[in-house]
Design a protein around this motif. Structure first.
Motif, mmCIF file in Angstrom:
data_model
loop_
_atom_site.group_PDB
_atom_site.id
_atom_site.type_symbol
_atom_site.label_atom_id
_atom_site.label_comp_id
_atom_site.label_asym_id
_atom_site.label_seq_id
_atom_site.Cartn_x
_atom_site.Cartn_y
_atom_site.Cartn_z
ATOM 1 N N GLY A 101 -0.747 -6.923 -4.419
ATOM 2 C CA GLY A 101 -0.634 -7.831 -3.277
ATOM 3 C C GLY A 101 0.523 -7.264 -2.524
ATOM 4 N N ASP A 102 0.885 -6.001 -2.725
ATOM 5 C CA ASP A 102 2.021 -5.301 -2.287
ATOM 6 C C ASP A 102 1.661 -4.673 -1.034
ATOM 7 N N GLU A 103 1.195 -5.060 0.093
ATOM 8 C CA GLU A 103 0.400 -4.509 1.319
ATOM 9 C C GLU A 103 1.335 -3.350 1.585
ATOM 10 N N LEU A 104 2.524 -3.588 2.065
ATOM 11 C CA LEU A 104 3.406 -2.718 2.517
ATOM 12 C C LEU A 104 3.440 -1.253 1.662
ATOM 13 N N LEU A 105 3.434 -1.374 0.274
ATOM 14 C CA LEU A 105 3.362 -0.206 -0.393
ATOM 15 C C LEU A 105 2.179 0.608 -0.440
ATOM 16 N N LEU A 106 1.019 -0.518 -0.391
ATOM 17 C CA LEU A 106 -0.367 0.116 -0.757
ATOM 18 C C LEU A 106 -0.562 0.766 0.501
ATOM 19 N N GLU A 107 -0.249 0.456 1.928
ATOM 20 C CA GLU A 107 -0.428 0.957 3.047
ATOM 21 C C GLU A 107 0.242 2.221 2.957
ATOM 22 N N MET A 108 1.290 2.383 2.425
ATOM 23 C CA MET A 108 2.086 3.578 2.591
ATOM 24 C C MET A 108 1.622 4.669 1.483
ATOM 25 N N PHE A 109 1.098 4.129 0.549
ATOM 26 C CA PHE A 109 0.420 5.070 -0.533
ATOM 27 C C PHE A 109 -0.767 5.588 -0.075
ATOM 28 N N LYS A 110 -1.403 5.206 0.944
ATOM 29 C CA LYS A 110 -2.636 5.570 1.671
ATOM 30 C C LYS A 110 -2.363 7.377 2.228
ATOM 31 N N LEU A 111 -1.029 7.611 2.519
ATOM 32 C CA LEU A 111 -0.884 8.689 3.041
ATOM 33 C C LEU A 111 -0.581 9.769 2.041
ATOM 34 N N LEU A 112 -0.502 9.401 0.743
ATOM 35 C CA LEU A 112 -0.342 10.498 -0.356
ATOM 36 C C LEU A 112 -1.591 10.924 -0.734
ATOM 37 N N PRO A 113 -1.604 12.538 -1.123
ATOM 38 C CA PRO A 113 -2.664 13.029 -1.830
ATOM 39 C C PRO A 113 -3.391 12.270 -2.996
ATOM 40 N N PRO A 114 -4.464 12.272 -3.018
ATOM 41 C CA PRO A 114 -5.050 11.546 -4.225
ATOM 42 C C PRO A 114 -4.463 11.977 -5.647
ATOM 43 N N GLU A 115 -3.886 13.085 -5.853
ATOM 44 C CA GLU A 115 -3.525 13.407 -7.199
ATOM 45 C C GLU A 115 -2.318 12.682 -7.628
ATOM 46 N N HIS A 116 -1.697 11.879 -6.472
ATOM 47 C CA HIS A 116 -0.519 10.971 -6.843
ATOM 48 C C HIS A 116 -0.924 10.056 -7.704
ATOM 49 N N ARG A 117 -0.039 9.878 -8.861
ATOM 50 C CA ARG A 117 -0.546 8.777 -9.857
ATOM 51 C C ARG A 117 -0.140 7.306 -9.473
ATOM 52 N N ILE A 118 -0.731 6.492 -8.730
ATOM 53 C CA ILE A 118 -0.556 5.184 -8.241
ATOM 54 C C ILE A 118 -1.354 4.284 -9.227
ATOM 55 N N VAL A 119 -0.771 3.270 -9.903
ATOM 56 C CA VAL A 119 -1.445 2.333 -10.744
ATOM 57 C C VAL A 119 -1.413 1.072 -10.202
ATOM 58 N N LYS A 120 -2.493 0.370 -9.695
ATOM 59 C CA LYS A 120 -2.633 -0.693 -9.174
ATOM 60 C C LYS A 120 -2.736 -1.971 -10.084
ATOM 61 N N VAL A 121 -1.939 -2.962 -10.259
ATOM 62 C CA VAL A 121 -1.903 -3.920 -11.199
ATOM 63 C C VAL A 121 -1.949 -5.282 -10.491
ATOM 64 N N PRO A 122 -2.760 -6.458 -11.331
ATOM 65 C CA PRO A 122 -2.831 -7.581 -10.466
ATOM 66 C C PRO A 122 -1.633 -8.599 -10.759
ATOM 67 N N PHE A 123 -0.463 -7.950 -10.842
ATOM 68 C CA PHE A 123 0.699 -8.869 -11.152
ATOM 69 C C PHE A 123 1.845 -7.957 -10.725
ATOM 70 N N ILE A 124 3.147 -8.768 -10.490
ATOM 71 C CA ILE A 124 4.349 -8.119 -10.122
ATOM 72 C C ILE A 124 4.737 -7.217 -11.188
ATOM 73 N N PRO A 125 5.031 -5.979 -11.196
ATOM 74 C CA PRO A 125 5.664 -5.313 -12.379
ATOM 75 C C PRO A 125 7.060 -5.641 -12.882
ATOM 76 N N THR A 126 7.092 -6.687 -13.203
ATOM 77 C CA THR A 126 8.550 -6.866 -13.870
ATOM 78 C C THR A 126 8.246 -6.399 -15.513
ATOM 79 N N ALA A 127 9.333 -6.378 -16.258
ATOM 80 C CA ALA A 127 9.396 -5.987 -17.494
ATOM 81 C C ALA A 127 8.496 -7.025 -18.280
ATOM 82 N N GLU A 128 8.607 -8.264 -17.933
ATOM 83 C CA GLU A 128 7.772 -9.550 -18.595
ATOM 84 C C GLU A 128 6.446 -9.199 -18.194
ATOM 85 N N ASN A 129 6.036 -8.818 -17.120
ATOM 86 C CA ASN A 129 4.670 -9.012 -16.991
ATOM 87 C C ASN A 129 3.947 -7.361 -17.715
#
Ligand SMILES: [Zn+2]
Length: 149
Positions: free
Chosen positions: A81-109
Motif C-alpha cells: 500500500g506504499d504507493e510513493l515507494l512503489l511508484e519510485m521503484f518502477k524507475l529501477l531496473p528489474p534486477e533490484h530486489r524489491i519484495v512487496k508484502v501485504p503488511f507494513i514491514p515492522t519487526a512485529e509483522n
C-alpha cells in the motif's frame, strides 16, 4: 516436558514504516536477526544422525536460509500500500530486489511473516514431535519482536 532449541539467520534488509510519526518513515535498513524457537521430543532412533536431537541445527539453518534469508537479504521490503515507494521503484531496473508484502514491514509483522514462511518446513524424517513455537526478530540491538501462534 519438551526440549527447546533456537537457531538464527541474519539478513541485511531495507524497509520503511510509511505512517511513522518520526524517522522510521525514511528509507533505511537493518541487520535483522530471525531466530526460530523450536520445541519437541528428541529423535529416539538408534543410529540415526539426529539421535538425541530435536532436529539437526544445520537443517534449521537451511530452512531459515531458503525461506527467509534468500528472499529478503540485500532486498528492500515494501508494503504493497506504499504507493510513493512503489511508484519510485518502477524507475529501477528489474534486477533490484524489491519484495512487496501485504503488511507494513515492522519487526512485529516481519516476525509473523517469517514464522509462516518457516513453520511448515520444521520436521525430521523420524516423525518426532516438533513445533516452531516462536519467531524472534531483532531489528536493532535494543529492539526485538516475537510472533507466537
Ligand atoms: Zn527500521
Amino acid at each position: 516436558m519438551t526440549t527447546i532449541i533456537r537457531r538464527f539467520v541474519e539478513t541485511d534488509t531495507g524497509h520503511r514504516v510509511p505512517n511513522h510519526k518520526s524517522k522510521c518513515q525514511h528509507m533505511h535498513g537493518h541487520r535483522y536477526r530471525f531466530e526460530a524457537e523450536i520445541e519437541g521430543d528428541v529423535v529416539d532412533v538408534d543410529g540415526a544422525s539426529e539421535q538425541g536431537m530435536l532436529i539437526d541445527f544445520s537443517d534449521v539453518s537451511a530452512i531459515l536460509n531458503e525461506y527467509v534469508h534468500d528472499i529478503i537479504d540485500h532486498a528492500f521490503v515494501v508494503y504493497d500500500g506504499d504507493e510513493l515507494l512503489l511508484e519510485m521503484f518502477k524507475l529501477l531496473p528489474p534486477e533490484h530486489r524489491i519484495v512487496k508484502v501485504p503488511f507494513i514491514p515492522t519487526a512485529e509483522n516481519l516476525a509473523k511473516w517469517a514464522y509462516e514462511q518457516v513453520a511448515p518446513h520444521i520436521r525430521t524424517a523420524y516423525g518426532n514431535k516438533l513445533r516452531l513455537v516462536a519467531m524472534h526478530v531483532r531489528e536493532t540491538p535494543k529492539s526485538w519482536a516475537c510472533w507466537r501462534e
